[in-house]
Scaffold this motif. Structure first.
Motif, PDB file in Angstrom:
ATOM      1  N   SER A  17       0.763  -5.242   3.531  1.00  0.00           N
ATOM      2  CA  SER A  17       0.853  -6.465   2.725  1.00  0.00           C
ATOM      3  C   SER A  17      -0.440  -6.713   1.950  1.00  0.00           C
ATOM      4  CB  SER A  17       1.160  -7.672   3.613  1.00  0.00           C
ATOM      5  OG  SER A  17       2.434  -7.559   4.193  1.00  0.00           O
ATOM      6  N   SER A 303       2.946 -12.616  -0.001  1.00  0.00           N
ATOM      7  CA  SER A 303       4.096 -12.136   0.771  1.00  0.00           C
ATOM      8  C   SER A 303       4.627 -13.231   1.699  1.00  0.00           C
ATOM      9  CB  SER A 303       3.726 -10.888   1.586  1.00  0.00           C
ATOM     10  OG  SER A 303       3.362  -9.838   0.732  1.00  0.00           O
ATOM     11  N   LEU A 350       5.600  -7.896  -3.564  1.00  0.00           N
ATOM     12  CA  LEU A 350       6.760  -7.460  -2.780  1.00  0.00           C
ATOM     13  C   LEU A 350       7.178  -6.048  -3.172  1.00  0.00           C
ATOM     14  CD1 LEU A 350       8.612  -8.581  -0.568  1.00  0.00           C
ATOM     15  CD2 LEU A 350      10.183  -9.323  -2.364  1.00  0.00           C
ATOM     16  N   LEU A 351       7.180  -5.788  -4.500  1.00  0.00           N
ATOM     17  CA  LEU A 351       7.508  -4.444  -4.985  1.00  0.00           C
ATOM     18  C   LEU A 351       6.446  -3.446  -4.546  1.00  0.00           C
ATOM     19  CD1 LEU A 351       9.213  -2.524  -6.756  1.00  0.00           C
ATOM     20  CD2 LEU A 351       7.865  -3.290  -8.714  1.00  0.00           C
ATOM     21  N   ARG A 353       4.555  -3.629  -2.034  1.00  0.00           N
ATOM     22  CA  ARG A 353       4.635  -3.439  -0.586  1.00  0.00           C
ATOM     23  C   ARG A 353       5.596  -2.299  -0.260  1.00  0.00           C
ATOM     24  NH1 ARG A 353       5.980  -8.279   3.762  1.00  0.00           N
ATOM     25  NH2 ARG A 353       5.716  -7.040   5.643  1.00  0.00           N
ATOM     26  N   SER A 354       6.725  -2.256  -0.955  1.00  0.00           N
ATOM     27  CA  SER A 354       7.691  -1.185  -0.750  1.00  0.00           C
ATOM     28  C   SER A 354       7.104   0.168  -1.154  1.00  0.00           C
ATOM     29  CB  SER A 354       8.958  -1.477  -1.566  1.00  0.00           C
ATOM     30  OG  SER A 354       9.878  -0.424  -1.470  1.00  0.00           O
ATOM     31  N   ALA A 357       4.482   1.229   1.445  1.00  0.00           N
ATOM     32  CA  ALA A 357       5.141   1.620   2.699  1.00  0.00           C
ATOM     33  C   ALA A 357       5.760   3.013   2.565  1.00  0.00           C
ATOM     34  CB  ALA A 357       6.200   0.596   3.066  1.00  0.00           C
ATOM     35  N   LYS A 358       6.392   3.285   1.415  1.00  0.00           N
ATOM     36  CA  LYS A 358       6.997   4.592   1.195  1.00  0.00           C
ATOM     37  C   LYS A 358       5.928   5.684   1.111  1.00  0.00           C
ATOM     38  CE  LYS A 358      11.242   3.044  -1.093  1.00  0.00           C
ATOM     39  NZ  LYS A 358      12.001   3.001  -2.371  1.00  0.00           N
TER      40      LYS A 358
END
Length: 371
Positions: A17, A303, A350-351, A353-354, A357-358
């Motif tokens: 985050s 977040s 938020l975008l 964060r994805s 994470a990926k």
């Protein structure tokens, strides 16, 4: 064995985050600088330098950062709290307006002290938050539609009441204009939020008061409610899956209404904080106040984490204060566009964060394959 089971830093939700928010801020700043280059190449570097350094250039400027961050923080908390419970409180602006009105009514009409006025602001925001909650819980009406409608209803209702209550207007307290509420310094100095020890710390700046400390306390309180209480767990459970929460015995309808009431109260406190500072007056509006909408990027950048909201509100307030220093090289409209681009691109946390994470997951898989 202990080291093998230890979660890597980039696999931890908190680290993801924070990194996502930082990447979003950097992207926003880069694109903001590109806009400055396009609009006025010769002044771009100086303009960006002013934006990034003005907030710390003096105690008075930093006091202004804190002053503007306080209501922003409350609106960000309001939107973020609703997000955490599965609701989109786009009505924060209307709740902020009603909170400001209730606070000023107690301050000017009823001559109450500042802390009572602030509580009245919370009540005003809560009342305006209950309607979208009720319509959502009992009639399944999308809260976005209801909240947008109540933004406009709130603004025009406040205008109507103020225009027909002469005691509330500046003209009743020795000023010539009647399109705004009375200055608290003339109408009720006791309703102005005190500066406390911060006055000496910031050299007696007119901007500073204890509101920033109050908002930080509210942020911590909201974090405790959401993370450490049964009530907070039930609210988040309803946000994740209303049907599953009901199956588990949680009263989803009650929690939806309570979520919007609490969210509205937070926005209302933000309105009270801004107008009880004693530095501004409520002007009869023809457009919805933007502070509530600015709470959306604050919440997204954080977040929806109440503690993160403290830092995201400070960042957005900081670049707003810095942007004002870019004149006369850039017009006020240009500055507003650049700041808007930075804020709303920074809110892509938020975008990001994805993406982070990926990337972390891919790195972990690659590391496992190499072994």
């Amino acid at each position: 064995m202990k080291n093998q089971n230890k979660t890597p830093l980039l696999q931890r939700p908190a680290a993801v985050s924070v990194l996502a928010s930082l990447l979003s801020i950097v992207i926003g700043l880069v694109l903001g600088f590109v806009l400055l280059v396009i609009l006025n190449p010769g002044a771009a570097l100086g303009g960006m330098t002013s934006m990034m350094t003005t907030g710390f250039s003096s105690l008075d400027k930093f006091a202004k950062v804190l002053y503007q961050a306080a209501p922003l923080m409350m609106c960000g908390l309001s939107v973020g709290f609703a997000f955490k419970t599965g609701l989109f409180n786009i009505g924060a602006s209307g709740q902020y307006t009603m909170g400001a009105f209730f606070a000023l009514l107690c301050a000017i009409q009823f001559q109450m002290p500042w802390f009572v006025c602030l509580l009245a602001g919370a009540v005003g925001g809560a009342i305006w938050g209950v309607f979208p909650g009720l319509f959502k819980a009992y009639f399944n009406v999308n809260e976005v539609i209801t909240a947008i409608m109540f933004n406009w209803i709130g603004m025009y209702l406040v205008n109507l009441i103020l225009a027909n209550d002469p005691v509330m207007l500046a003209s009743a307290w020795g000023a010539s204009n009647s399109d705004r509420t009375a200055a608290l310094s003339a109408a009720n100095p006791g309703a102005i939020i005190p500066k406390g020890f911060l006055s000496a710390l910031f050299g007696g700046s007119s901007w500073i008061n204890i509101s920033v400390l109050l908002t930080i306390a509210f942020s911590v309180l909201m974090w405790v409610v959401l993370q450490k209480t049964t009530f907070g767990y039930e609210l988040k459970a309803c946000g994740l899956s209303r049907d599953a929460a009901q199956y588990a015995g949680i009263n989803a309808k009650r929690n939806i209404v309570l979520s919007m009431v609490i969210s509205g109260a937070l926005s209302g406190i933000g309105g009270g904080i801004y107008y009880l500072a004693g530095t501004g007056q409520y002007v009869l509006q023809k457009a919805i106040l933007g502070m509530g909408f600015n709470g959306i990027p604050v919440a997204l950048l954080a977040s929806s984490n109440p503690i993160g909201t403290i830092f995201s509100a400070l960042f957005i307030s900081y670049i707003q204060v810095g942007g004002a220093a870019m004149q006369p090289a850039y017009s006020s409209e240009t500055i507003d566009i650049v700041i808007s681009v930075i804020i709303y691109l920074a809110a892509f946390a938020l975008l990001m964060r994805s993406v982070v994470a990926k990337a972390a997951a891919g790195r972990k898989q690659k590391g496992g394959a190499d072994k």
